[in-house]
Enzyme design. Sequence first.
Site, PDB file in Angstrom:
ATOM      1  N   HIS A 573       0.651  -1.188   0.023  1.00  0.00           N
ATOM      2  CA  HIS A 573      -0.016   0.164  -0.030  1.00  0.00           C
ATOM      3  C   HIS A 573       0.763   1.275   0.185  1.00  0.00           C
ATOM      4  O   HIS A 573       0.944   2.250   0.894  1.00  0.00           O
ATOM      5  CB  HIS A 573      -0.767  -0.142   1.238  1.00  0.00           C
ATOM      6  CG  HIS A 573      -1.764  -1.186   1.328  1.00  0.00           C
ATOM      7  ND1 HIS A 573      -2.166  -1.875   2.570  1.00  0.00           N
ATOM      8  CD2 HIS A 573      -2.455  -1.682   0.254  1.00  0.00           C
ATOM      9  CE1 HIS A 573      -3.047  -2.813   2.038  1.00  0.00           C
ATOM     10  NE2 HIS A 573      -3.171  -2.874   0.806  1.00  0.00           N
ATOM     11  N   HIS A 616      -6.480  -0.836   3.845  1.00  0.00           N
ATOM     12  CA  HIS A 616      -6.142  -1.171   2.409  1.00  0.00           C
ATOM     13  C   HIS A 616      -6.584   0.099   1.462  1.00  0.00           C
ATOM     14  O   HIS A 616      -7.461   0.769   1.912  1.00  0.00           O
ATOM     15  CB  HIS A 616      -6.748  -2.406   2.000  1.00  0.00           C
ATOM     16  CG  HIS A 616      -6.422  -3.571   2.971  1.00  0.00           C
ATOM     17  ND1 HIS A 616      -5.597  -4.789   2.561  1.00  0.00           N
ATOM     18  CD2 HIS A 616      -6.774  -3.705   4.201  1.00  0.00           C
ATOM     19  CE1 HIS A 616      -5.479  -5.409   3.410  1.00  0.00           C
ATOM     20  NE2 HIS A 616      -6.217  -4.855   4.611  1.00  0.00           N
TER      21      HIS A 616
HETATM   22  C1  LIG Z   1      -0.966  -7.406  -4.727  1.00  0.00           C
HETATM   23  C2  LIG Z   1      -1.801  -6.319  -4.212  1.00  0.00           C
HETATM   24  C3  LIG Z   1      -3.024  -6.432  -3.403  1.00  0.00           C
HETATM   25  C4  LIG Z   1      -3.582  -5.600  -2.994  1.00  0.00           C
HETATM   26  N1  LIG Z   1      -4.914  -5.748  -2.292  1.00  0.00           N
HETATM   27  C5  LIG Z   1      -5.715  -4.561  -2.011  1.00  0.00           C
HETATM   28  C6  LIG Z   1      -6.805  -4.938  -1.443  1.00  0.00           C
HETATM   29  O1  LIG Z   1      -7.442  -6.014  -1.291  1.00  0.00           O
HETATM   30  N2  LIG Z   1      -7.691  -3.674  -1.081  1.00  0.00           N
HETATM   31  C7  LIG Z   1      -7.127  -2.479  -1.386  1.00  0.00           C
HETATM   32  O2  LIG Z   1      -7.858  -1.587  -0.775  1.00  0.00           O
HETATM   33  N3  LIG Z   1      -6.153  -2.205  -1.976  1.00  0.00           N
HETATM   34  C8  LIG Z   1      -5.110  -3.481  -2.252  1.00  0.00           C
HETATM   35  N4  LIG Z   1      -4.008  -3.233  -2.861  1.00  0.00           N
HETATM   36  C9  LIG Z   1      -3.578  -1.499  -2.942  1.00  0.00           C
HETATM   37  C10 LIG Z   1      -4.495  -0.938  -4.357  1.00  0.00           C
HETATM   38  O3  LIG Z   1      -4.724  -1.724  -5.266  1.00  0.00           O
HETATM   39  C11 LIG Z   1      -3.609   0.321  -4.627  1.00  0.00           C
HETATM   40  O4  LIG Z   1      -3.847   1.151  -3.619  1.00  0.00           O
HETATM   41  C12 LIG Z   1      -4.383   1.014  -5.750  1.00  0.00           C
HETATM   42  O5  LIG Z   1      -4.433   0.011  -6.946  1.00  0.00           O
HETATM   43  C13 LIG Z   1      -3.534   2.277  -6.213  1.00  0.00           C
HETATM   44  O6  LIG Z   1      -4.037   2.945  -7.250  1.00  0.00           O
HETATM   45  P1  LIG Z   1      -3.169   3.868  -8.273  1.00  0.00           P
HETATM   46  O7  LIG Z   1      -4.311   4.603  -9.176  1.00  0.00           O
HETATM   47  O8  LIG Z   1      -2.526   4.842  -7.327  1.00  0.00           O
HETATM   48  O9  LIG Z   1      -2.163   2.895  -8.950  1.00  0.00           O
HETATM   49  P2  LIG Z   1      -2.305   1.906  -9.785  1.00  0.00           P
HETATM   50  O10 LIG Z   1      -3.864   1.226  -9.640  1.00  0.00           O
HETATM   51  O11 LIG Z   1      -1.025   0.694  -9.975  1.00  0.00           O
HETATM   52  O12 LIG Z   1      -2.460   2.176 -11.435  1.00  0.00           O
HETATM   53  C14 LIG Z   1      -1.202   2.981 -11.768  1.00  0.00           C
HETATM   54  C15 LIG Z   1      -1.459   2.729 -13.540  1.00  0.00           C
HETATM   55  O13 LIG Z   1      -0.320   3.511 -14.283  1.00  0.00           O
HETATM   56  C16 LIG Z   1      -0.093   2.513 -15.210  1.00  0.00           C
HETATM   57  N5  LIG Z   1       1.295   3.247 -15.657  1.00  0.00           N
HETATM   58  C17 LIG Z   1       2.454   3.522 -14.763  1.00  0.00           C
HETATM   59  N6  LIG Z   1       3.268   4.050 -15.494  1.00  0.00           N
HETATM   60  C18 LIG Z   1       2.854   4.464 -16.559  1.00  0.00           C
HETATM   61  C19 LIG Z   1       3.526   5.238 -17.629  1.00  0.00           C
HETATM   62  N7  LIG Z   1       4.669   5.776 -17.838  1.00  0.00           N
HETATM   63  N8  LIG Z   1       2.520   5.500 -18.896  1.00  0.00           N
HETATM   64  C20 LIG Z   1       1.554   4.757 -18.977  1.00  0.00           C
HETATM   65  N9  LIG Z   1       0.719   3.981 -17.855  1.00  0.00           N
HETATM   66  C21 LIG Z   1       1.683   4.184 -16.621  1.00  0.00           C
HETATM   67  C22 LIG Z   1       0.165   1.416 -14.796  1.00  0.00           C
HETATM   68  O14 LIG Z   1       0.071   0.045 -15.645  1.00  0.00           O
HETATM   69  C23 LIG Z   1      -1.151   1.206 -13.724  1.00  0.00           C
HETATM   70  O15 LIG Z   1      -2.495   0.698 -14.596  1.00  0.00           O
HETATM   71  C24 LIG Z   1      -3.234  -4.031  -3.274  1.00  0.00           C
HETATM   72  C25 LIG Z   1      -1.860  -3.947  -4.094  1.00  0.00           C
HETATM   73  C26 LIG Z   1      -1.299  -5.272  -4.390  1.00  0.00           C
HETATM   74  C27 LIG Z   1      -0.126  -4.756  -5.200  1.00  0.00           C
END
Ligand SMILES: Cc1cc2nc3c(=O)[nH]c(=O)nc-3n(C[C@H](O)[C@H](O)[C@H](O)COP(=O)(O)OP(=O)(O)OC[C@H]3O[C@@H](n4cnc5c(N)ncnc54)[C@H](O)[C@@H]3O)c2cc1C
Length: 632
Positions: A573, A616
């Site tokens: 996280h 989470h």
């Molecule tokens: C194994 C695992 C299990 C988890 N389980 C839970 C859970 O059960 N419940 C919960 O609340 N949270 C959980 N989490 C955490 C949760 O998934 C994250 O907090 C959330 O997805 C973060 O969202 P975000 O938009 O910041 O990043 P992300 O969802 O990671 O999105 C970032 C996106 O940007 C894209 N990207 C990156 N760099 C570039 C680039 N240069 N150009 C174009 N695209 C790019 C990536 O491919 C990705 O699609 C878990 C995390 C993991 C790793």
Amino acid sequence: MRSLCTLALTLGWLKLASAAIGSTTFDHIIVGGGAAGLVLAEKLSRNSSVSVIVLEAGFTTDDVVPALFSTFIGNPTIDWEFVTVPQPHVSNNVISLPRGKALGGTAAVNGMYFVRAASKEYDGSLNYTFRKKLHRLTFAQFPAWEKLGNPGWNWKTVDANIKAMEHFTPASPSDAANFHATDSLQNHGTNGPISVTYSNYWEPAPLIPAYFNTSNALGIPTNTHASGGSTFGVWQSPCAIDAKNRSRSYAVNTFLPAAEKRPNLVVMTGAQVTKINLLPEAVSSGNIRAGGVQYIINNATQNVNVTATGNIILTAGTYQTPKLLELSGIGNSTILKKNGITPRVDLPGVGENLQDHYATSVSFQLKDGLGPEVGQLTVNSTFFAEQFQLYLTKREGPFASVPATTLTMIPFQTFINATRLASLKASLDNSLKAFKGSPFEKQIAIQRNFLEDPSVPQIELVMLPLNQDPSVTVDPSKTYMTIAAVYLRPFARGNVHIASTDPLQNPFIDPNYLGITEFETGIMAEAVRFITDKIATTKPLSDLIVKTFNPAPGSSDAALQKFVQSTLQSSWHPCGSASMLPKAQGGVVDPNLKVYGTDNIRVADASMIPLEIGTHTMSTVYANALHAADVI
Ligand SMILES: Cc1cc2nc3c(=O)[nH]c(=O)nc-3n(C[C@H](O)[C@H](O)[C@H](O)COP(=O)(O)OP(=O)(O)OC[C@H]3O[C@@H](n4cnc5c(N)ncnc54)[C@H](O)[C@@H]3O)c2cc1C
């Protein structure tokens, strides 16, 4: 823009990814189609007069079977496969940091828990100051995110936005009664796009009631309202699962279907953004303006431009949003120059203030005759085949659920005796002197105050009906259980910075796990001791346990600390690397999510969370993205 949208409509937005695309212009360029990016794209594109493009490096995944979520870890087609730099306080280990590389981001492949933190973590917290001389307690309001300089970013906003996106279906009355799958309906939304419900596979059936009863016997109450702002206690986590077809519910199959029909939205997959194109001259305010971004698709470099009033919105996740800022010349000048990048905006907070949850776990063998647990799926191919067929035909069985949803959130006072806790806190206070005068002093003070408020949990226990000890050879005829201890609010701060100017190279990630070493290692050791010496030895759960694997019950402080240091893993996280804070406090974005020193670059993913939440992170990230659309 028009020709691109027409092309998008003709080909379908997914096919667009492989098409050759020339430069074009949009009002909002969203970098990263993950949890935050897609929610934001949907909301911004509700206004038909603005054009929006999402550039996502990954592709779509059809991994929507709940129990298969962990199979993505280590699969390079959908996992970025980040790792830490060697962690000096964790036996110099290099620790795996999976992140989803797919449309939907990490929420396309995560564990689906759909939970909120305690309300005090977002805003008002009671500050209990023990005045030794006066021998009395004083109470003062002590808001967290909001108090850090971010008006409107509080529990009320997060809760309202989570409810707005949520379509909650309660568990069946028998699951509620037998397995505590219950929460007050008033804590949930019922008209939003993301389906949320409980798991419905509870094998081995005696385990969960026994675990709850043992927790209660140890002074941990059953919490029947954990989504309502108070997470203390033992409870079942709701999950982002569609109650009807028992599949993952996430932005790709909820927010996006409505939005993809809109001619003003384009979502491109397979497009990795490599740089923000900054205009050569500052605008009249002195700020730097971005003219667009550069991205690679099908091995070719392309550009997309932003309109004169438009925004580049970074939602590439906690590890890659700061990387893109740095590659573009925005960050700590010293780090940029060291990498041969000419600084355009000197912003020392970029990539700093990295916070993450971390965990270790203890596994147990349970008595014979309890029946199969979900771990059987990995060791018993007949069971796997039968259960998968059951899922395909009836949407039942272990595949229809998240394998482990029994969560316990507790403060230190629940499991550390007063004398030991006082000595750990004295050690902490000594270590925290290092933050005096640093940009993070204020947030560290808020975090320190949480320790005096027993209603703000510090440790999460996750009970999993399976073995997780890698040293154990699983016997398919036996039944296992694991209890993981997750530290929810580490004090140490880490960082993430570019490793070179190569945009395809992963950044150096240093979460600085156990960085406040004596205190944080000591806390984790006490959490492990609580599991082995209290939970596992208290009836009725103790009646089900025949063997504790590692560490042995009754282990010494030194042995427990060594265990923690050799087994610690990320709990996935990460946040804070582009914090929403005043610049003097190490901030990267203001409360409108605009990057300091820039005219039109915003950050709206988990990296903007300034102070880690004790839960989470997914639903909070979704909620923040909805709020972001209002403030951008
Ligand atoms: C194994 C695992 C299990 C988890 N389980 C839970 C859970 O059960 N419940 C919960 O609340 N949270 C959980 N989490 C955490 C949760 O998934 C994250 O907090 C959330 O997805 C973060 O969202 P975000 O938009 O910041 O990043 P992300 O969802 O990671 O999105 C970032 C996106 O940007 C894209 N990207 C990156 N760099 C570039 C680039 N240069 N150009 C174009 N695209 C790019 C990536 O491919 C990705 O699609 C878990 C995390 C993991 C790793």
